[in-house]
Design a protein around this motif. Structure first.
Motif, PDB file in Angstrom:
ATOM      1  N   SER A 184      14.528 -12.323  37.865  1.00 44.07           N
ATOM      2  CA  SER A 184      13.724 -12.845  36.769  1.00 44.07           C
ATOM      3  C   SER A 184      14.620 -13.136  35.575  1.00 44.07           C
ATOM      4  N   THR A 185      14.084 -13.900  34.623  1.00 46.59           N
ATOM      5  CA  THR A 185      14.850 -14.227  33.427  1.00 46.59           C
ATOM      6  C   THR A 185      15.189 -12.976  32.641  1.00 46.59           C
ATOM      7  N   GLN A 186      14.225 -12.055  32.524  1.00 48.79           N
ATOM      8  CA  GLN A 186      14.454 -10.840  31.755  1.00 48.79           C
ATOM      9  C   GLN A 186      15.555  -9.978  32.351  1.00 48.79           C
ATOM     10  N   SER A 187      15.600  -9.859  33.676  1.00 56.73           N
ATOM     11  CA  SER A 187      16.654  -9.057  34.294  1.00 56.73           C
ATOM     12  C   SER A 187      18.014  -9.700  34.093  1.00 56.73           C
ATOM     13  N   THR A 188      18.047 -11.034  34.034  1.00 60.07           N
ATOM     14  CA  THR A 188      19.301 -11.726  33.758  1.00 60.07           C
ATOM     15  C   THR A 188      19.791 -11.422  32.355  1.00 60.07           C
ATOM     16  N   TRP A 189      18.859 -11.282  31.394  1.00 57.05           N
ATOM     17  CA  TRP A 189      19.242 -10.891  30.036  1.00 57.05           C
ATOM     18  C   TRP A 189      19.997  -9.569  30.062  1.00 57.05           C
ATOM     19  N   VAL A 190      19.439  -8.605  30.800  1.00 53.43           N
ATOM     20  CA  VAL A 190      20.038  -7.267  30.851  1.00 53.43           C
ATOM     21  C   VAL A 190      21.416  -7.313  31.491  1.00 53.43           C
ATOM     22  N   ILE A 191      21.521  -8.000  32.614  1.00 52.42           N
ATOM     23  CA  ILE A 191      22.795  -8.089  33.324  1.00 52.42           C
ATOM     24  C   ILE A 191      23.861  -8.730  32.445  1.00 52.42           C
ATOM     25  N   THR A 192      23.493  -9.816  31.756  1.00 51.17           N
ATOM     26  CA  THR A 192      24.445 -10.490  30.871  1.00 51.17           C
ATOM     27  C   THR A 192      24.873  -9.578  29.731  1.00 51.17           C
ATOM     28  N   ALA A 193      23.907  -8.874  29.137  1.00 48.63           N
ATOM     29  CA  ALA A 193      24.228  -7.960  28.034  1.00 48.63           C
ATOM     30  C   ALA A 193      25.128  -6.820  28.512  1.00 48.63           C
ATOM     31  N   LEU A 194      24.836  -6.283  29.686  1.00 53.79           N
ATOM     32  CA  LEU A 194      25.632  -5.166  30.199  1.00 53.79           C
ATOM     33  C   LEU A 194      27.034  -5.609  30.602  1.00 53.79           C
ATOM     34  N   ARG A 195      27.194  -6.868  30.940  1.00 50.33           N
ATOM     35  CA  ARG A 195      28.536  -7.402  31.200  1.00 50.33           C
ATOM     36  C   ARG A 195      29.420  -7.246  29.962  1.00 50.33           C
ATOM     37  N   LEU A 196      28.820  -7.397  28.784  1.00 51.31           N
ATOM     38  CA  LEU A 196      29.582  -7.327  27.542  1.00 51.31           C
ATOM     39  C   LEU A 196      30.074  -5.925  27.231  1.00 51.31           C
ATOM     40  N   VAL A 197      29.464  -4.914  27.856  1.00 52.92           N
ATOM     41  CA  VAL A 197      29.876  -3.527  27.603  1.00 52.92           C
ATOM     42  C   VAL A 197      31.334  -3.315  27.995  1.00 52.92           C
ATOM     43  N   LEU A 256      26.444  -4.848  19.907  1.00 55.90           N
ATOM     44  CA  LEU A 256      26.492  -4.885  21.367  1.00 55.90           C
ATOM     45  C   LEU A 256      25.389  -4.031  21.978  1.00 55.90           C
ATOM     46  N   TYR A 257      25.310  -2.756  21.576  1.00 61.35           N
ATOM     47  CA  TYR A 257      24.327  -1.865  22.190  1.00 61.35           C
ATOM     48  C   TYR A 257      22.915  -2.144  21.686  1.00 61.35           C
ATOM     49  N   SER A 258      22.797  -2.750  20.508  1.00 59.91           N
ATOM     50  CA  SER A 258      21.481  -3.217  20.059  1.00 59.91           C
ATOM     51  C   SER A 258      21.002  -4.348  20.962  1.00 59.91           C
ATOM     52  N   LEU A 259      21.925  -5.241  21.331  1.00 59.87           N
ATOM     53  CA  LEU A 259      21.581  -6.338  22.230  1.00 59.87           C
ATOM     54  C   LEU A 259      21.160  -5.804  23.600  1.00 59.87           C
ATOM     55  N   VAL A 260      21.903  -4.824  24.121  1.00 58.11           N
ATOM     56  CA  VAL A 260      21.552  -4.229  25.411  1.00 58.11           C
ATOM     57  C   VAL A 260      20.169  -3.580  25.330  1.00 58.11           C
ATOM     58  N   ALA A 261      19.937  -2.808  24.261  1.00 55.29           N
ATOM     59  CA  ALA A 261      18.652  -2.132  24.098  1.00 55.29           C
ATOM     60  C   ALA A 261      17.507  -3.137  24.017  1.00 55.29           C
ATOM     61  N   LEU A 262      17.718  -4.207  23.268  1.00 53.24           N
ATOM     62  CA  LEU A 262      16.683  -5.229  23.098  1.00 53.24           C
ATOM     63  C   LEU A 262      16.389  -5.941  24.413  1.00 53.24           C
ATOM     64  N   ALA A 263      17.441  -6.365  25.119  1.00 54.76           N
ATOM     65  CA  ALA A 263      17.254  -7.051  26.401  1.00 54.76           C
ATOM     66  C   ALA A 263      16.579  -6.145  27.418  1.00 54.76           C
ATOM     67  N   ALA A 264      17.034  -4.884  27.483  1.00 58.20           N
ATOM     68  CA  ALA A 264      16.470  -3.936  28.447  1.00 58.20           C
ATOM     69  C   ALA A 264      15.019  -3.604  28.110  1.00 58.20           C
ATOM     70  N   TYR A 265      14.713  -3.535  26.822  1.00 57.28           N
ATOM     71  CA  TYR A 265      13.329  -3.248  26.414  1.00 57.28           C
ATOM     72  C   TYR A 265      12.387  -4.333  26.922  1.00 57.28           C
ATOM     73  N   TYR A 266      12.730  -5.591  26.683  1.00 58.11           N
ATOM     74  CA  TYR A 266      11.842  -6.671  27.099  1.00 58.11           C
ATOM     75  C   TYR A 266      11.846  -6.889  28.610  1.00 58.11           C
ATOM     76  N   ALA A 267      12.904  -6.435  29.288  1.00 63.32           N
ATOM     77  CA  ALA A 267      12.938  -6.516  30.749  1.00 63.32           C
ATOM     78  C   ALA A 267      12.283  -5.304  31.398  1.00 63.32           C
ATOM     79  N   LYS A 268      11.849  -4.336  30.545  1.00 61.46           N
ATOM     80  CA  LYS A 268      11.240  -3.093  31.015  1.00 61.46           C
ATOM     81  C   LYS A 268      12.196  -2.280  31.894  1.00 61.46           C
ATOM     82  N   ASN A 269      13.487  -2.407  31.603  1.00 62.41           N
ATOM     83  CA  ASN A 269      14.499  -1.611  32.289  1.00 62.41           C
ATOM     84  C   ASN A 269      14.747  -0.383  31.409  1.00 62.41           C
TER      85      ASN A 269
END
Length: 201
Positions: A1-14, A25-38
């Motif tokens: 899904s698009t949301q899971s791609t957000w998380v994967i892309t953000a976690l790549r930056l870690v 960086l970690y705000s972006l990960v938290a935000l992406a993961a929140y909306y992806a329900k991860n």
């Protein structure tokens, strides 16, 4: 899904948190993961945010973020407002010459992160066992979709330049110019490399 791609892309930056601004960086990960329900990835990002120390004033960076998505109608505005606080903090940091003031502002921000994390994870307990995984192409070990190295055989794992997901097969496309890789079934939609824009042959 698009949301899971957000998380994967953000976690790549870690992998580059020694270069990138950790707060953003970690705000972006938290935000992406929140909306992806991860909730597992979201929880880990909040742990890092709650442990951050203030940075020197000239290390502060500027930027903006905004994201639309469906989720908890009560929590969503609070999450978005928190991420806006991060940007405000970073912009203000450029003028903060006082180390004491920077520490006080960071302490206040950490407190807000803690309060928001409590609200999120009381409602959505994090499950760290349900992270998306594949199998290492060089051994039977399970690897996360954003892993850059196998934890068992230490093999280097390459990301798909279309989805960001770790390539876990031995069948993939390699760009002749930039040498980066993509899943065959993902790259066929493109006429040019998504990374270097050279024609796909």
């Amino acid at each position: 899904s698009t949301q899971s791609t957000w998380v994967i892309t953000a976690l790549r930056l870690v992998d580059y948190d020694d270069i990138l601004d950790e707060l953003e960086l970690y705000s972006l990960v938290a935000l992406a993961a929140y909306y992806a329900k991860n909730w597992g990835a979201c929880s880990k990002a909040f742990i890092r945010l709650e442990a951050l120390e203030p940075r020197p004033a000239d290390d502060a960076s500027d930027g903006s973020t905004g994201i639309d998505g469906a989720g908890d109608s009560v929590l969503n505005p609070q999450v978005d407002q928190m991420m806006q606080s991060v940007l405000t903090f970073n912009k203000a940091g450029k003028q903060n010459a006082s180390a004491k003031q920077a520490e006080e502002e960071m302490a206040a921000l950490r407190s807000k992160f803690q309060d928001l994390a409590m609200k999120i994870f009381v409602r959505h307990p994090p499950d760290h066992t349900q992270q998306p995984k594949g199998t290492c192409p060089n051994c039977p070990a399970a690897v996360l979709e954003w892993a850059s190295q196998c934890h068992q055989c230490n093999a280097t794992l390459h990301p798909c330049i279309v989805t960001g997901r770790t390539i876990t097969t031995n069948s993939y496309y390699t760009c002749r110019v930039c040498k980066h890789r993509a899943y065959d079934h993902e790259i066929y939609r493109f006429k040019n490399c998504p990374l270097c824009h050279s024609p796909i042959q």
